[in-house]
Write a protein that holds these residues in place. Structure first.
Motif, PDB file in Angstrom:
ATOM      1  N   SER A 178      -8.886  -4.133   7.215  1.00  0.00           N
ATOM      2  CA  SER A 178      -7.786  -3.358   7.804  1.00  0.00           C
ATOM      3  C   SER A 178      -6.609  -3.240   6.830  1.00  0.00           C
ATOM      4  CB  SER A 178      -7.320  -3.983   9.119  1.00  0.00           C
ATOM      5  OG  SER A 178      -6.813  -5.283   8.896  1.00  0.00           O
ATOM      6  N   GLN A 179      -6.321  -4.310   6.084  1.00  0.00           N
ATOM      7  CA  GLN A 179      -5.234  -4.261   5.110  1.00  0.00           C
ATOM      8  C   GLN A 179      -5.613  -3.422   3.887  1.00  0.00           C
ATOM      9  OE1 GLN A 179      -4.573  -8.493   4.721  1.00  0.00           O
ATOM     10  NE2 GLN A 179      -2.682  -8.358   5.932  1.00  0.00           N
ATOM     11  N   VAL A 180      -6.886  -3.441   3.530  1.00  0.00           N
ATOM     12  CA  VAL A 180      -7.361  -2.577   2.444  1.00  0.00           C
ATOM     13  C   VAL A 180      -7.122  -1.125   2.820  1.00  0.00           C
ATOM     14  CG1 VAL A 180      -9.422  -1.750   1.230  1.00  0.00           C
ATOM     15  CG2 VAL A 180      -9.112  -4.199   1.606  1.00  0.00           C
ATOM     16  N   LEU A 181      -7.503  -0.750   4.047  1.00  0.00           N
ATOM     17  CA  LEU A 181      -7.337   0.630   4.504  1.00  0.00           C
ATOM     18  C   LEU A 181      -5.863   1.014   4.592  1.00  0.00           C
ATOM     19  CD1 LEU A 181     -10.151   0.734   7.219  1.00  0.00           C
ATOM     20  CD2 LEU A 181     -10.224   1.650   4.879  1.00  0.00           C
ATOM     21  N   GLU A 182      -5.018   0.101   5.084  1.00  0.00           N
ATOM     22  CA  GLU A 182      -3.575   0.373   5.153  1.00  0.00           C
ATOM     23  C   GLU A 182      -3.011   0.626   3.763  1.00  0.00           C
ATOM     24  OE1 GLU A 182      -1.839  -3.045   7.041  1.00  0.00           O
ATOM     25  OE2 GLU A 182      -2.735  -2.581   8.982  1.00  0.00           O
ATOM     26  N   ALA A 183      -3.344  -0.239   2.798  1.00  0.00           N
ATOM     27  CA  ALA A 183      -2.832  -0.099   1.430  1.00  0.00           C
ATOM     28  C   ALA A 183      -3.326   1.198   0.794  1.00  0.00           C
ATOM     29  CB  ALA A 183      -3.247  -1.303   0.591  1.00  0.00           C
ATOM     30  N   LEU A 184      -4.599   1.534   1.013  1.00  0.00           N
ATOM     31  CA  LEU A 184      -5.141   2.786   0.475  1.00  0.00           C
ATOM     32  C   LEU A 184      -4.435   3.999   1.075  1.00  0.00           C
ATOM     33  CD1 LEU A 184      -8.995   2.183   0.257  1.00  0.00           C
ATOM     34  CD2 LEU A 184      -7.430   2.669  -1.627  1.00  0.00           C
TER      35      LEU A 184
ATOM     36  N   ASN B 151       7.275 -12.406   3.817  1.00  0.00           N
ATOM     37  CA  ASN B 151       7.567 -13.374   4.871  1.00  0.00           C
ATOM     38  C   ASN B 151       6.389 -13.563   5.828  1.00  0.00           C
ATOM     39  OD1 ASN B 151      10.217 -13.829   3.987  1.00  0.00           O
ATOM     40  ND2 ASN B 151      10.952 -12.032   5.079  1.00  0.00           N
ATOM     41  N   THR B 152       5.493 -12.572   5.880  1.00  0.00           N
ATOM     42  CA  THR B 152       4.397 -12.644   6.850  1.00  0.00           C
ATOM     43  C   THR B 152       3.003 -12.650   6.213  1.00  0.00           C
ATOM     44  OG1 THR B 152       4.438 -10.235   7.081  1.00  0.00           O
ATOM     45  CG2 THR B 152       5.725 -11.513   8.672  1.00  0.00           C
ATOM     46  N   ILE B 153       2.905 -12.243   4.949  1.00  0.00           N
ATOM     47  CA  ILE B 153       1.604 -12.169   4.276  1.00  0.00           C
ATOM     48  C   ILE B 153       1.628 -13.104   3.074  1.00  0.00           C
ATOM     49  CG2 ILE B 153      -0.012 -10.656   3.056  1.00  0.00           C
ATOM     50  CD1 ILE B 153       1.071  -8.332   4.723  1.00  0.00           C
ATOM     51  N   ASP B 154       0.551 -13.834   2.867  1.00  0.00           N
ATOM     52  CA  ASP B 154       0.422 -14.759   1.750  1.00  0.00           C
ATOM     53  C   ASP B 154       0.639 -14.022   0.430  1.00  0.00           C
ATOM     54  OD1 ASP B 154      -0.333 -17.442   0.840  1.00  0.00           O
ATOM     55  OD2 ASP B 154      -2.056 -16.400  -0.048  1.00  0.00           O
ATOM     56  N   VAL B 155       1.241 -14.698  -0.541  1.00  0.00           N
ATOM     57  CA  VAL B 155       1.593 -14.086  -1.823  1.00  0.00           C
ATOM     58  C   VAL B 155       0.375 -13.492  -2.534  1.00  0.00           C
ATOM     59  CG1 VAL B 155       2.577 -14.529  -4.103  1.00  0.00           C
ATOM     60  CG2 VAL B 155       3.583 -15.604  -2.105  1.00  0.00           C
ATOM     61  N   GLY B 156      -0.729 -14.196  -2.565  1.00  0.00           N
ATOM     62  CA  GLY B 156      -1.936 -13.688  -3.218  1.00  0.00           C
ATOM     63  C   GLY B 156      -2.474 -12.447  -2.532  1.00  0.00           C
ATOM     64  N   GLU B 157      -2.523 -12.486  -1.207  1.00  0.00           N
ATOM     65  CA  GLU B 157      -2.993 -11.325  -0.445  1.00  0.00           C
ATOM     66  C   GLU B 157      -2.064 -10.132  -0.674  1.00  0.00           C
ATOM     67  OE1 GLU B 157      -3.340 -12.438   3.647  1.00  0.00           O
ATOM     68  OE2 GLU B 157      -5.032 -13.771   3.275  1.00  0.00           O
ATOM     69  N   LEU B 158      -0.773 -10.405  -0.741  1.00  0.00           N
ATOM     70  CA  LEU B 158       0.204  -9.339  -0.979  1.00  0.00           C
ATOM     71  C   LEU B 158      -0.020  -8.703  -2.348  1.00  0.00           C
ATOM     72  CD1 LEU B 158       2.559  -8.056   0.510  1.00  0.00           C
ATOM     73  CD2 LEU B 158       4.081  -9.684  -0.611  1.00  0.00           C
TER      74      LEU B 158
ATOM     75  N   GLY C  25      -2.887  -8.538  -3.881  1.00  0.00           N
ATOM     76  CA  GLY C  25      -4.091  -7.715  -3.727  1.00  0.00           C
ATOM     77  C   GLY C  25      -3.792  -6.401  -3.035  1.00  0.00           C
ATOM     78  N   MET C  26      -2.969  -6.473  -1.987  1.00  0.00           N
ATOM     79  CA  MET C  26      -2.609  -5.247  -1.258  1.00  0.00           C
ATOM     80  C   MET C  26      -1.855  -4.267  -2.145  1.00  0.00           C
ATOM     81  SD  MET C  26      -1.475  -6.413   2.559  1.00  0.00           S
ATOM     82  CE  MET C  26      -1.075  -4.735   3.032  1.00  0.00           C
ATOM     83  N   PHE C  27      -0.916  -4.769  -2.939  1.00  0.00           N
ATOM     84  CA  PHE C  27      -0.131  -3.864  -3.775  1.00  0.00           C
ATOM     85  C   PHE C  27      -0.935  -3.318  -4.944  1.00  0.00           C
ATOM     86  CE2 PHE C  27       3.511  -5.274  -1.340  1.00  0.00           C
ATOM     87  CZ  PHE C  27       4.180  -4.063  -1.191  1.00  0.00           C
ATOM     88  N   TRP C  28      -1.935  -4.064  -5.410  1.00  0.00           N
ATOM     89  CA  TRP C  28      -2.816  -3.506  -6.421  1.00  0.00           C
ATOM     90  C   TRP C  28      -3.625  -2.356  -5.808  1.00  0.00           C
ATOM     91  CZ3 TRP C  28      -7.942  -2.500  -6.975  1.00  0.00           C
ATOM     92  CH2 TRP C  28      -8.338  -2.071  -8.242  1.00  0.00           C
ATOM     93  N   ILE C  29      -4.143  -2.570  -4.606  1.00  0.00           N
ATOM     94  CA  ILE C  29      -4.914  -1.525  -3.925  1.00  0.00           C
ATOM     95  C   ILE C  29      -4.030  -0.305  -3.666  1.00  0.00           C
ATOM     96  CG2 ILE C  29      -6.098  -0.928  -1.757  1.00  0.00           C
ATOM     97  CD1 ILE C  29      -7.144  -3.850  -1.737  1.00  0.00           C
ATOM     98  N   LEU C  30      -2.783  -0.543  -3.234  1.00  0.00           N
ATOM     99  CA  LEU C  30      -1.846   0.561  -3.010  1.00  0.00           C
ATOM    100  C   LEU C  30      -1.667   1.357  -4.305  1.00  0.00           C
ATOM    101  CD1 LEU C  30       1.467   0.501  -1.083  1.00  0.00           C
ATOM    102  CD2 LEU C  30       1.386   1.482  -3.340  1.00  0.00           C
ATOM    103  N   ALA C  31      -1.394   0.657  -5.413  1.00  0.00           N
ATOM    104  CA  ALA C  31      -1.168   1.334  -6.692  1.00  0.00           C
ATOM    105  C   ALA C  31      -2.413   2.081  -7.153  1.00  0.00           C
ATOM    106  CB  ALA C  31      -0.721   0.329  -7.751  1.00  0.00           C
TER     107      ALA C  31
END
Length: 166
Positions: free
Chosen positions: A73-79, A130-137, A139-145
Motif C-alpha cells: 500500500s505504501q509502495v502504491l502511495e509513493a508511486l 513521526n509515524t513511519i520508521d526512518v528506513g521505511e521512509l 524506501g518510500m521516498f526513493w520509490i516516490l523519486a
C-alpha cells in the motif's frame, strides 16, 4: 554489510538520521539544479534523457535490507505521488531546435517547480518521520523519486523524438 545497516538503524537516534538525510537531500537537490542549469547549455541526446533513471535504479538495492522494505500500500502511495509530481515536470519540460541540435528550453517556472518539489518532499519527510520508521521512509521516498523520474524522462524522450522528426 547487513550488520552495518542494522547497527546504524539501532544505535543512531532516528532524529539524527532524519537530519542527516534532510541535509543530504538539500545538497543533492542543489547539485541537481546546478547540473540542470549547465546541461541546458548543451544539446540533448536520447542517452542524456535515458541514463539518469538507469543510474537511479541501482538504489533499488536498498530493498535487500529489511529496514527499507515497505508494505504494498505504501509502495502504491509513493508511486502515485511520484506520478503526480512527474506530470508537472513533463508539462514544464520542452525542447527547441538551435543550429541543427536540440536543446532544452529554459523555463523560469522549472526552477521554482524543482525547488517546490524539494520543499514538499522535505516537509513530507519531516511530518511522516513521526509515524513511519526512518528506513521505511527512505524506501518510500526513493520509490516516490523513481516514480517521478521515469515517467518524466519517458515524456522528455517522446517530446525529443517529436522535435527530432520535424
Amino acid at each position: 554489510m547487513n550488520e552495518m545497516i542494522e547497527t546504524i538503524f539501532t544505535k543512531v537516534p532516528p532524529g539524527y538520521l532524519i537530519i542527516g538525510s534532510t541535509v543530504l537531500a538539500l545538497f543533492m537537490g542543489t547539485m541537481a539544479l546546478i547540473i540542470r542549469t549547465k546541461a541546458a547549455k548543451r544539446p540533448v541526446t536520447p542517452m542524456k534523457i535515458i541514463l539518469p533513471p538507469l543510474f537511479m535504479s541501482t538504489g533499488a538495492l536498498m530493498f535487500i535490507f529489511e529496514e527499507f522494505r515497505i508494505p504494498l500500500s505504501q509502495v502504491l502511495e509513493a508511486l502515485l505521488v511520484g506520478l503526480l509530481f512527474s506530470i508537472i515536470l513533463i508539462k514544464t519540460t520542452n525542447f527547441e531546435r538551435k543550429d541543427g541540435d536540440i536543446y532544452m528550453k529554459r523555463s523560469k517556472a522549472f526552477l521554482f517547480i524543482l525547488l517546490g518539489l524539494l520543499i514538499v518532499r522535505l516537509i513530507g519527510k519531516l511530518v511522516l518521520s513521526n509515524t513511519i520508521d526512518v528506513g521505511e521512509l527512505g524506501g518510500m521516498f526513493w520509490i516516490l523519486a523513481f516514480g517521478m523520474i521515469v515517467p518524466w524522462r519517458i515524456g522528455m524522450l517522446l517530446k525529443y523524438k517529436k522535435i527530432q522528426e520535424q
